[in-house]
Design a protein around this motif. Structure first.
Motif, PDB file in Angstrom:
ATOM      1  N   ALA A  15       8.290   9.259   1.262  1.00 51.87           N
ATOM      2  CA  ALA A  15       7.234   8.545   0.536  1.00 51.87           C
ATOM      3  C   ALA A  15       7.669   7.111   0.227  1.00 51.87           C
ATOM      4  N   GLY A  16       8.912   6.945  -0.195  1.00 49.76           N
ATOM      5  CA  GLY A  16       9.412   5.609  -0.490  1.00 49.76           C
ATOM      6  C   GLY A  16       9.450   4.722   0.742  1.00 49.76           C
ATOM      7  N   CYS A  17       9.959   5.257   1.824  1.00 52.79           N
ATOM      8  CA  CYS A  17      10.012   4.474   3.062  1.00 52.79           C
ATOM      9  C   CYS A  17       8.612   4.194   3.598  1.00 52.79           C
ATOM     10  N   PHE A  18       7.719   5.167   3.456  1.00 52.20           N
ATOM     11  CA  PHE A  18       6.352   4.952   3.936  1.00 52.20           C
ATOM     12  C   PHE A  18       5.666   3.844   3.157  1.00 52.20           C
ATOM     13  N   SER A  19       5.969   3.714   1.860  1.00 54.25           N
ATOM     14  CA  SER A  19       5.339   2.633   1.092  1.00 54.25           C
ATOM     15  C   SER A  19       5.760   1.273   1.641  1.00 54.25           C
ATOM     16  N   TRP A  24       4.564  -3.460   4.999  1.00 54.29           N
ATOM     17  CA  TRP A  24       5.029  -4.325   6.081  1.00 54.29           C
ATOM     18  C   TRP A  24       4.197  -4.186   7.358  1.00 54.29           C
ATOM     19  N   ARG A  25       3.912  -2.946   7.764  1.00 51.04           N
ATOM     20  CA  ARG A  25       3.294  -2.708   9.070  1.00 51.04           C
ATOM     21  C   ARG A  25       1.793  -2.494   9.012  1.00 51.04           C
ATOM     22  N   LEU A  26       1.295  -2.026   7.857  1.00 51.26           N
ATOM     23  CA  LEU A  26      -0.133  -1.732   7.760  1.00 51.26           C
ATOM     24  C   LEU A  26      -0.892  -2.741   6.913  1.00 51.26           C
TER      25      LEU A  26
END
Length: 107
Positions: A15-19, A24-26
């Motif tokens: 979850a942390g990395c996805f944020s 950054w990417r989305l």
């Protein structure tokens, strides 16, 4: 109980990395970084609570759980269903993590 700690740590890390990925990417708001950072702090804390006798062994066990949790995230959060090779690979990783976690070791 150990599996639950590893699973909770994996969810917190993903979850942390996805944020950060989302920011950054989305192109999501930088506000996503606040809960992401807190989630990554929770990940580190949870991993430190695991019962392994050495950090490296804890990280190795966690790695197998993390792989399976990542594929669950892929399906549940991103809507991409893992294929049979993903499932087979995750099962192999869980088996490896279980061997490391549950192996009888002398005191």
């Amino acid at each position: 109980m150990a599996y639950l700690l590893y699973i909770a740590a994996a969810v917190a890390e993903i979850a942390g990395c996805f944020s950060f990925w989302a920011w950054w990417r989305l192109g999501k708001s930088a506000a996503w970084l606040v809960p992401g950072t807190l989630s990554l702090l929770a990940f580190a804390w949870l991993l430190a609570l695991t019962p392994a006798d050495a950090a490296g062994r804890s990280y190795a066990t966690y790695g197998g759980i993390y792989i399976a949790a990542s594929l669950a995230w892929l399906w549940l959060a991103e809507g991409v269903r893992p294929d049979r090779w993903d499932v087979i690979g995750a099962a192999v990783c869980i088996a490896g993590a279980s061997i490391i976690l549950l192996a009888p070791r002398g005191a």
